[in-house]
Scaffold this motif. Structure first.
Motif, PDB file in Angstrom:
ATOM      1  N   ARG A 135      20.143   1.237 -33.338  1.00 11.23           N
ATOM      2  CA  ARG A 135      19.405   1.283 -34.600  1.00 11.23           C
ATOM      3  C   ARG A 135      18.653   2.334 -34.916  1.00 11.23           C
ATOM      4  NH1 ARG A 135      17.696  -4.990 -35.865  1.00 11.23           N
ATOM      5  NH2 ARG A 135      19.925  -5.980 -36.065  1.00 11.23           N
ATOM      6  N   LYS A 140      18.549   3.274 -38.738  1.00 13.36           N
ATOM      7  CA  LYS A 140      18.350   2.167 -39.381  1.00 13.36           C
ATOM      8  C   LYS A 140      17.601   1.037 -38.382  1.00 13.36           C
ATOM      9  CE  LYS A 140      21.734   2.806 -42.325  1.00 13.36           C
ATOM     10  NZ  LYS A 140      21.334   3.643 -43.516  1.00 13.36           N
ATOM     11  N   THR A 143      13.981  -3.607 -39.485  1.00 20.41           N
ATOM     12  CA  THR A 143      14.797  -4.778 -39.762  1.00 20.41           C
ATOM     13  C   THR A 143      13.933  -5.815 -40.721  1.00 20.41           C
ATOM     14  OG1 THR A 143      14.224  -5.909 -37.590  1.00 20.41           O
ATOM     15  CG2 THR A 143      16.205  -4.535 -37.903  1.00 20.41           C
TER      16      THR A 143
END
Length: 146
Positions: A135, A140, A143
């Motif tokens: 991630r 990304k 979360t």
């Protein structure tokens, strides 16, 4: 943490299992897919947490579950419990007291599903460092914590 190498034979074996599951279904015309239908309920984050908590605490009342499954609304918890009961994962016992007492517990079928969930959660725990690193590499890294 290094991932175990998946051999070509294992990939072929998995592909055959998947073909056996989906081979008889024409995805373009099928209105009902039993795998998708069952997995949609059994694998959403709330249902998974409900099953895991009922695996740890053998019997829970609605408000106890609500406290444990942090962030779930009364409406969603009630909905998920009804669906899980209807599919046979848990049983609901109503005691005609004042106020009414309702308890939930896993059925034997629910316990068999719990075993599969534990396999998956152990896998997630084992490989969470890899997932988080991937991630971060992809940008990304944020979360949503539930």
């Amino acid at each position: 943490m290094d991932m175990e190498t998946i051999t070509e034979n294992e990939k072929v074996r998995v592909a055959k299992k998947i073909k056996k599951m989906f081979g008889h279904i024409d995805q373009r015309t099928a209105e009902y897919c039993p795998i998708r239908d069952v997995m949609a309920l059994a694998s959403d984050k709330w249902s998974i947490l409900i099953v895991l908590y009922l695996g740890y605490y053998p019997i829970l009342r609605f408000n106890e579950l609500k406290k444990k499954v942090y962030g779930i609304s009364n409406k969603v918890l009630s909905e998920k419990l009804k669906f899980l009961e209807a599919d046979g994962y848990l049983s609901r016992t109503l005691y005609p007291e004042v106020p009414i007492r309702v308890e939930y517990e896993l059925t034997d079928f629910g316990h068999s599903y719990l075993q599969k969930l534990l396999d998956l959660t152990e896998w997630v725990t084992q490989y969470s460092d890899i997932i988080l690193a991937n991630r971060k590499k992809s940008g990304k890294s944020t979360t949503k914590v539930f």
